[in-house]
Design a protein around this motif. Structure first.
Motif, PDB file in Angstrom:
ATOM      1  N   ARG A 335       0.825  -1.217   0.000  1.00 54.53           N
ATOM      2  CA  ARG A 335       0.000   0.000   0.000  1.00 54.53           C
ATOM      3  C   ARG A 335       0.856   1.262   0.000  1.00 54.53           C
ATOM      4  O   ARG A 335       2.028   1.228   0.377  1.00 54.53           O
ATOM      5  CB  ARG A 335      -0.887   0.038   1.253  1.00 54.53           C
ATOM      6  N   VAL A 336       0.237   2.354  -0.352  1.00 50.16           N
ATOM      7  CA  VAL A 336       0.884   3.661  -0.307  1.00 50.16           C
ATOM      8  C   VAL A 336       1.330   3.954   1.137  1.00 50.16           C
ATOM      9  O   VAL A 336       0.583   3.690   2.080  1.00 50.16           O
ATOM     10  CB  VAL A 336      -0.124   4.721  -0.791  1.00 50.16           C
ATOM     11  N   ALA A 414      -4.257   9.758   1.117  1.00 50.59           N
ATOM     12  CA  ALA A 414      -3.725   8.406   0.894  1.00 50.59           C
ATOM     13  C   ALA A 414      -4.533   7.695  -0.187  1.00 50.59           C
ATOM     14  O   ALA A 414      -3.971   7.012  -1.054  1.00 50.59           O
ATOM     15  CB  ALA A 414      -3.746   7.598   2.194  1.00 50.59           C
ATOM     16  N   LEU A 415      -5.847   7.869  -0.169  1.00 51.81           N
ATOM     17  CA  LEU A 415      -6.672   7.260  -1.222  1.00 51.81           C
ATOM     18  C   LEU A 415      -6.301   7.859  -2.581  1.00 51.81           C
ATOM     19  O   LEU A 415      -6.195   7.150  -3.585  1.00 51.81           O
ATOM     20  CB  LEU A 415      -8.166   7.477  -0.931  1.00 51.81           C
ATOM     21  N   THR A 416      -6.075   9.172  -2.601  1.00 50.96           N
ATOM     22  CA  THR A 416      -5.711   9.859  -3.842  1.00 50.96           C
ATOM     23  C   THR A 416      -4.412   9.308  -4.418  1.00 50.96           C
ATOM     24  O   THR A 416      -4.314   9.029  -5.614  1.00 50.96           O
ATOM     25  CB  THR A 416      -5.556  11.372  -3.556  1.00 50.96           C
ATOM     26  N   GLN A 418      -2.977   6.417  -3.595  1.00 51.52           N
ATOM     27  CA  GLN A 418      -3.163   4.989  -3.886  1.00 51.52           C
ATOM     28  C   GLN A 418      -3.799   4.787  -5.264  1.00 51.52           C
ATOM     29  O   GLN A 418      -3.417   3.902  -6.017  1.00 51.52           O
ATOM     30  CB  GLN A 418      -4.080   4.375  -2.820  1.00 51.52           C
ATOM     31  N   ARG A 419      -4.785   5.617  -5.597  1.00 51.54           N
ATOM     32  CA  ARG A 419      -5.501   5.464  -6.874  1.00 51.54           C
ATOM     33  C   ARG A 419      -4.835   6.239  -7.998  1.00 51.54           C
ATOM     34  O   ARG A 419      -5.394   6.343  -9.080  1.00 51.54           O
ATOM     35  CB  ARG A 419      -6.964   5.920  -6.725  1.00 51.54           C
ATOM     36  N   LEU A 421      -4.344   9.453  -8.589  1.00 51.69           N
ATOM     37  CA  LEU A 421      -5.163  10.553  -9.099  1.00 51.69           C
ATOM     38  C   LEU A 421      -4.325  11.822  -9.192  1.00 51.69           C
ATOM     39  O   LEU A 421      -3.326  11.991  -8.492  1.00 51.69           O
ATOM     40  CB  LEU A 421      -6.356  10.798  -8.167  1.00 51.69           C
ATOM     41  N   LEU A 426      -8.686  15.243  -7.920  1.00 54.46           N
ATOM     42  CA  LEU A 426      -9.100  15.373  -6.519  1.00 54.46           C
ATOM     43  C   LEU A 426      -9.969  16.625  -6.342  1.00 54.46           C
ATOM     44  O   LEU A 426     -10.970  16.614  -5.619  1.00 54.46           O
ATOM     45  CB  LEU A 426      -7.864  15.417  -5.620  1.00 54.46           C
TER      46      LEU A 426
END
Lengths: 471, 471
Positions: A335-336, A414-416, A418-419, A421, A426
């Protein structure tokens, strides 16, 4: 007598239990070898009790804000530190009990004792020999205590002892301003203890961005004294201890040593694995498979020094357990990176650290929270957040922050990352009003305005047309 | 005398000013027509002052948690409500002043007065006539006050008056448990006012999911009385007011009416646009262009009743302003729906509402926060969050929640829905420990376990292999 197993797991902590959950789905012929008491570092002495202490400290600290909110009488509030510590232990015992359920379930598969490698598939545990086709090392870590601090005896605490104290003295030093040191020092100061923090580094809490670090140091220094950039050393003065660093010194009753953790691999006979160990005694391993060299041995969690964080330890245990049940190891994308320090404001590093990035290839966006709307209304308007994006693609690469409720902003970032983006993608999400996330948006817009081929629109549109900004 | 402009913007609120920012980049020949005082609904009487009140109320409410954190003396805390209201107005004045900077800048382009359409490109403002090639209606909204409540005179408040009060009485009714009513009722209760809430609906705060709604009603009812499902009516009793709903009734000193908002379009001569108005007087418009029918007229913000939320009003003003400067309107994709109510626990609806979804096509994942680790440590362990995902694709479609720090979880979910991510993709991000986001993860894993073709691994991996779960 040598008993043979499909898998032996050494260590019943977070990572070992994570491996166990995978392994036992596929075989009954496993053994869990554990030395000392059960229960994980996280639940016993780590994440959980520290957060219980921090939440109590923050609750007591709120008295300093009550006047701004037009609430009087705060001067009559008092905290009962022995009771706070009892609450910490009570909560902790609940979390530890949760962990013990799993170890209880497999007690017929368990051996108490210290394991030592004789060969890659052969262990000595007390007077027994254990043979296993695959072995997983998940022995965890322990606090580092250099000799000059160890000699202080019971006047020296680590995270192993802190939560066991009946009470705490009125003056303490915290040596080491990493993540744990910073958050515990602030919590103890907020409980009314006179705290002095020390670190050889100028950077605290794992921050690499000097601008964010300066803000973090300034904000924490408003709550307790901090001496950075010089090695600290103790001098015993009767019942007390003088802690000295360069020209600074302070006399305290106890010292909390928070100088990091050492993997518990030094008495395991790793030299018998037949691979060269690094200068810290860690064998070579692949962090996408957890396999040590090409041996049928895996190393997961704090034991490998790679990423001593609970969520990473769980992933590593899973990967090790998964691969222990296969003939060929599978390669997992990790994971990131995400590291959070539970100070207030919250400190976090997401994705690439500032110092890892080539400054010619990035743009930086920032927000100072001192004038952020929601933060002002909640009397938490302080802090700095900086985001780093690829200058050409606009891809969000990372962020460092010392920001109000930073842990939540860190997860959104973190989601940004990870994906994969971009800053503009965003900016296409809804930001409600008034929220702290609008502060993050300010930093994103700042970054977007510096991107190559700038097109400031943060509203997604069906028909591409080079629209201007909503600013 | 008729003066001619490229663009006339009617209304200097959030949406009108957002349109203005786009328009003035392209022409100097614009006019801003505003009736009454300047400053936006958001800054003057909406989001900002309400949050200032709520933050003070929450600060005072913390005294009820202090005992659990081993802090004594909370019984001596007192709140100064007149001072709280003064703080609200002081903060508000700062935000309003920020808005006025922009209207000041364009004062040579401004007309004070009420605009009325004579034709699609011709307005009457007092004794002047204004011709414009394009006209943007951004007149905002005002609180709905049905006649039976209006007759209460000064004993009846709306959000327009609430923050103007010097003090507040000891017993109040809040009529309308939508977003505003729910959050203000809780805040007033937390300031020590005896509050009774009423709504004709059984659902509060915009929730459509009955399970989440039940939890929200239960948690708020622990702080103030709430009577749902029956229409409330006032009966004047001397200096006081009896509010009656079915068999329930309560005597109060003042009533806050929070029954929604009406667009300010009823005296604008919209009948002269030559298009049929709906039964609420709103002309037909396209929410992706903000254009009214095929006229050179646009309608943005609260005025169109579409999405009376600040962030949507800004987008609509932008779209209207952008399109007013073009010969052909451009079509914009709107952001994912996001509604947040600032109660504690926080209430939010993200993406598709529960009632919009076909129950045969979705899976639902949920988490009860009463045993969530971090929430327990912070004494905020209550609430329910439910996520909705497409059964076949795993795409996250929406969520409703009444959850600790729900506003942050709502933003994380909003990004997920905006980027069209699946439950499994979201599970691939790092979740730090211990955080409230781990509660969201529990709900996501619950949903993932019910998906068609289940593959529980939430760790991303380079080599596809049908791995089992980290559970």
């Amino acid at each position: 007598m040598t008993k043979s197993y499909d898998v032996a797991i050494i260590g019943a902590g977070s990572s070992g239990l994570s491996a166990l959950r995978v392994v036992r789905k596929q075989t009954d012929n496993f053994v869990l070898i554990n030395h000392g008491s059960y229960g994980t570092t996280c639940a016993r002495v780590g994440c959980m009790p520290s957060k219980a202490l921090i939440e109590a400290a923050n609750a007591f600290h709120l008295r300093k804000m009550l006047d701004a909110f037009c609430v009087s009488g705060a001067e009559n509030l008092a905290v009962d530190i022995p009771a706070v510590l009892r609450r910490v232990r009570r909560l902790r015992d609940g979390f530890v009990a949760g962990m013990l359920n799993l170890t209880d379930e497999v007690k017929d598969h368990s051996i108490a004792g210290r394991a030592r490698f004789l060969e890659p598939q052969l262990l000595q545990v007390g007077d027994r020999r254990v043979h296993a086709k695959k072995i997983i090392i998940a022995t965890g870590s322990r606090p580092v205590v250099p000799g000059e601090w160890a000699v202080l005896g019971p006047r020296m605490l680590t995270s192993d002892d802190l939560f066991e104290q009946e009470t705490l003295p009125s003056r303490m030093a915290v040596v080491g301003m990493g993540g744990l040191g910073s958050e515990i020092a602030q919590a103890l100061a907020r409980l009314g203890i006179e705290i002095t923090g020390f670190d050889t580094s100028d950077h605290i809490a794992g921050l690499s961005d000097s601008q964010v670090n300066s803000v973090a140091v300034e904000l924490l220094s408003a709550e307790f004294a901090m001496h950075l950039g010089q090695a600290a050393e103790p001098v015993i003065e009767g019942e007390r201890i003088r802690v000295r660093a360069g020209n600074e010194s302070v006399v305290v009753d106890k010292v909390l040593v928070a100088l990091g953790r050492l993997p518990n691999i030094d008495q395991m006979g790793l030299e018998n694995l037949g691979v060269a160990l690094d200068d810290r005694g860690v064998p070579p391993f692949d962090s996408s498979t957890m396999q040590i060299a090409d041996l049928p041995v895996y190393i997961a969690g704090d034991a490998n020094r790679h990423l001593p964080l609970l969520h990473e330890a769980l992933d590593e245990g899973y990967i090790a357990g998964y691969n222990a049940m296969r003939s060929e190891p599978a390669c997992f994308e990790r994971r990131v990176p995400l590291a959070i320090v539970f100070t207030d404001p919250g400190i976090a590093v997401v994705g690439h650290r500032y110092t890892e990035l080539n400054k010619d290839e990035i743009v930086i966006g920032e927000v100072d929270f001192s004038n952020q709307g929601r933060a002002r209304m909640a009397e938490m308007n302080q802090g700095l957040l900086r985001v780093y994006a690829d200058k050409n693609s606009g891809l969000l690469l990372g962020a460092e922050m010392c920001a109000p409720q930073g842990e939540h902003l860190a997860h959104l970032l973190a989601l940004t990352v990870q994906r994969k983006l971009t800053v503009r993608e965003l900016l296409g999400m809804p930001f409600y009003h008034p929220v702290l996330e609008e502060g993050l948006r300010t930093a994103l817009r700042d970054a977007a305005s510096k991107l190559v081929g700038k097109d400031l629109a943060d509203l997604a549109y069906c028909e591409r047309m080079g629209a201007d900004a909503i600013d």
